[in-house]
Design a protein around this motif. Structure first.
Motif, short mmCIF file in Angstrom:
data_model
loop_
_atom_site.label_atom_id
_atom_site.label_comp_id
_atom_site.label_asym_id
_atom_site.label_seq_id
_atom_site.Cartn_x
_atom_site.Cartn_y
_atom_site.Cartn_z
N PHE A 141 0.87 -1.17 0.00
CA PHE A 141 0.00 0.00 0.00
C PHE A 141 0.91 1.23 0.00
O PHE A 141 1.63 1.47 0.98
N ALA A 142 0.88 1.99 -1.10
CA ALA A 142 1.81 3.11 -1.27
C ALA A 142 1.05 4.42 -1.45
O ALA A 142 -0.10 4.45 -1.91
N TRP A 143 1.72 5.51 -1.10
CA TRP A 143 1.20 6.88 -1.30
C TRP A 143 2.22 7.60 -2.17
O TRP A 143 3.36 7.80 -1.77
N GLY A 144 1.80 7.97 -3.37
CA GLY A 144 2.71 8.62 -4.29
C GLY A 144 2.14 9.91 -4.85
O GLY A 144 1.17 9.88 -5.61
N ASP A 145 2.71 11.03 -4.45
CA ASP A 145 2.28 12.35 -4.95
C ASP A 145 0.78 12.56 -4.81
O ASP A 145 0.10 13.07 -5.72
N GLY A 146 0.21 12.16 -3.66
CA GLY A 146 -1.21 12.34 -3.40
C GLY A 146 -2.10 11.22 -3.88
O GLY A 146 -3.30 11.24 -3.65
N SER A 147 -1.54 10.23 -4.57
CA SER A 147 -2.32 9.08 -5.07
C SER A 147 -2.15 7.89 -4.15
O SER A 147 -1.07 7.65 -3.59
N GLN A 148 -3.23 7.12 -4.00
CA GLN A 148 -3.21 5.90 -3.20
C GLN A 148 -3.07 4.72 -4.15
O GLN A 148 -3.91 4.51 -5.03
N ILE A 149 -1.99 3.94 -3.98
CA ILE A 149 -1.59 2.93 -4.96
C ILE A 149 -1.47 1.57 -4.27
O ILE A 149 -1.05 1.49 -3.11
N ILE A 150 -1.84 0.51 -5.00
CA ILE A 150 -1.62 -0.86 -4.55
C ILE A 150 -0.69 -1.55 -5.55
O ILE A 150 -0.94 -1.51 -6.76
N TYR A 151 0.38 -2.16 -5.04
CA TYR A 151 1.29 -2.94 -5.87
C TYR A 151 1.12 -4.42 -5.52
O TYR A 151 1.17 -4.80 -4.35
N LYS A 152 0.94 -5.25 -6.55
CA LYS A 152 0.90 -6.69 -6.34
C LYS A 152 2.31 -7.27 -6.48
O LYS A 152 3.08 -6.83 -7.34
N LEU A 153 2.62 -8.24 -5.64
CA LEU A 153 3.98 -8.74 -5.55
C LEU A 153 4.12 -10.15 -6.11
O LEU A 153 3.17 -10.93 -6.11
N HIS A 154 5.31 -10.44 -6.57
CA HIS A 154 5.68 -11.78 -6.98
C HIS A 154 6.76 -12.26 -6.00
O HIS A 154 7.78 -11.60 -5.81
N THR A 155 6.52 -13.41 -5.32
CA THR A 155 7.46 -13.91 -4.33
C THR A 155 7.98 -15.29 -4.76
O THR A 155 7.40 -15.96 -5.61
N LYS A 156 9.09 -15.69 -4.14
CA LYS A 156 9.65 -17.01 -4.38
C LYS A 156 10.28 -17.53 -3.10
O LYS A 156 10.42 -16.78 -2.12
N GLN A 157 10.68 -18.78 -3.10
CA GLN A 157 11.30 -19.41 -1.95
C GLN A 157 12.68 -18.82 -1.71
O GLN A 157 13.43 -18.56 -2.65
N LYS A 158 13.02 -18.60 -0.43
CA LYS A 158 14.36 -18.16 -0.10
C LYS A 158 15.36 -19.27 -0.42
O LYS A 158 15.09 -20.45 -0.22
N VAL A 159 16.52 -18.87 -0.91
CA VAL A 159 17.55 -19.85 -1.27
C VAL A 159 18.62 -19.92 -0.20
O VAL A 159 18.78 -19.02 0.61
#
Length: 397
Positions: free
Chosen positions: A379-397
């Motif tokens: 959940f991000a706030w950028g220059d007055g805009s409310q933004i959602i970023y979806k993430l890609h995760t993987k197993q720790k090595v």
């Protein structure tokens, strides 16, 4: 004879007139005396009323002074609590040194003492890491591999601010904290209500007893944790439902310089991941490198602190995912945000092999980025805009 009668009548007439005049003068003196007494009583009543007003004003000043002293006592309580915790850690460290010195019997050969000391330190570090893995749940084994997409939910606020959900609650409420200094939270029933409404009219207002500073606040399990405006390093724990302050603490070493060079209003950035509450800040003693601290969100006590290799220069935000710090950098003029420094507190991630991760299709800057471990989103706030970023995760090595 007639003349004598007239004289007698005139004498009686003048005598009666003089008597009446005397009575009139006596009445006038009495009235004047009564007027003077009434004026004296009015002056005394006026003085009494003024004394009462002065007393009320003095009582108000005294009440304000008592409230100020009580607030100071709360600050002293937090300072004493922090000092006691630091003292206990130092005592524990000294006790370990004493135990070690007491166990050394053959100290004639300097190189043998040095080797034993190194072995002891390695054993202590291994034991410390073992305890940390148990404490921080070693089953948290995923890491960030990329940022898949973004969604600009709304543009409703100042250049700086933060918005979030509570990952510790089942409800879908959205919380908006507009500005880098403010004391009003806007609460919405869900994200659709937030998107469809005028946030200044439809949001439920929750007023804080103390304003916040920066944009590094976080909401977790019904509590707002935030850096108190005007204080060096005081963190407030506020119950949103009951609308009262339940606890506070001082974060050692924090508050002297911004956590991120490109977000100068944020001195302490609070974060939530799968393991709970963290604090992110920078210190002059580390050369501006970022320091992360694990905080027990229930007791508001420091559990452990790590000095990272990530510098705050050209950084605009950071967040925690699964015991790992991800620092976001940008240009001072604004550009494409990128993650180019990663620090895993358990050394389960080979940070040197992680490529630079760019935020997709957006030019600008962020005043805050918070990870939601429940939804695996930013959940991000950028220059007055409310933004959602979806993430890609993987197993720790």
């Amino acid at each position: 004879m007639v003349v004598l009668q007239l004289r007698f009548l005139l004498v009686l007439f003048f005598t009666s007139i003089m008597g009446a005049a005397q009575y009139v003068m006596q009445d006038a003196a009495l009235i004047n005396y009564i007027d003077q007494r009434i004026l004296s009583v009015e002056k005394r009543l006026e003085k009494c009323n003024q004394d009462i007003l002065d007393y009320v004003e003095e009582f108000r000043d005294f009440s304000k002074m008592v409230q100020s002293r009580l607030a100071g006592l709360n600050n002293y309580k937090a300072e004493v609590k922090s000092e006691v915790e630091n003292l206990l850690r130092r005592i524990e460290r000294a006790q370990r040194d004493i135990d070690y010195l007491g166990s050394v019997t053959n100290s004639n050969i300097c190189i043998e003492v040095h080797e034993d000391l190194v072995k002891q330190q390695l054993l202590e570090e291994a034991e410390e890491k073992k305890k940390l893995k148990l404490t921080l749940n070693a089953s948290c084994d995923h890491m960030l591999a990329g940022i898949k997409s973004l969604k600009i939910v709304k543009k409703a606020g100042d250049k700086h601010g933060s918005w979030m959900k509570d990952p510790g609650k089942k409800h879908a409420k959205i919380y908006v904290l507009n500005g880098s200094v403010n004391n009003v939270i806007l609460e919405f029933a869900n994200i659709m209500t937030f998107m469809e409404s005028n946030h200044t009219l439809k949001g439920h207002r929750v007023t804080l007893p103390f304003p916040w500073e920066g944009t590094g606040h976080i909401i977790y399990q019904g509590f707002l944790f935030y850096h108190r405006y005007g204080s060096l390093n005081e963190i407030i724990k506020f119950n949103i439902q009951k609308k009262n302050t339940t606890d506070r603490m001082l974060l050692p070493g924090a508050g002297r310089i911004p956590a991120y060079q490109l977000s100068p209003s944020t001195k302490i950035d609070l974060a939530i991941d799968e393991q709970g509450l963290w604090a992110i800040h920078a210190e002059p003693e580390t050369g501006g490198n970022i320091v992360i601290t694990k905080i027990n969100h229930i007791t508001m006590a420091v559990e452990h602190t790590w000095d990272t290799s990530c510098n705050s220069k050209d950084a605009e935000a950071a967040f925690m995912v699964c015991n790992t710090l991800y620092v976001v950098y940008n240009l001072p003029s604004g550009g494409t945000s990128r993650i180019q420094c990663v620090y895993d507190i358990l050394d389960a991630v080979n940070t040197y092999e992680i490529p630079v991760l760019h935020f997709p299709r957006r030019q600008g800057s962020h005043s805050t980025i918070h990870y939601n471990p429940k939804e695996k989103q930013l959940f991000a706030w950028g220059d007055g805009s409310q933004i959602i970023y979806k993430l890609h995760t993987k197993q720790k090595v």
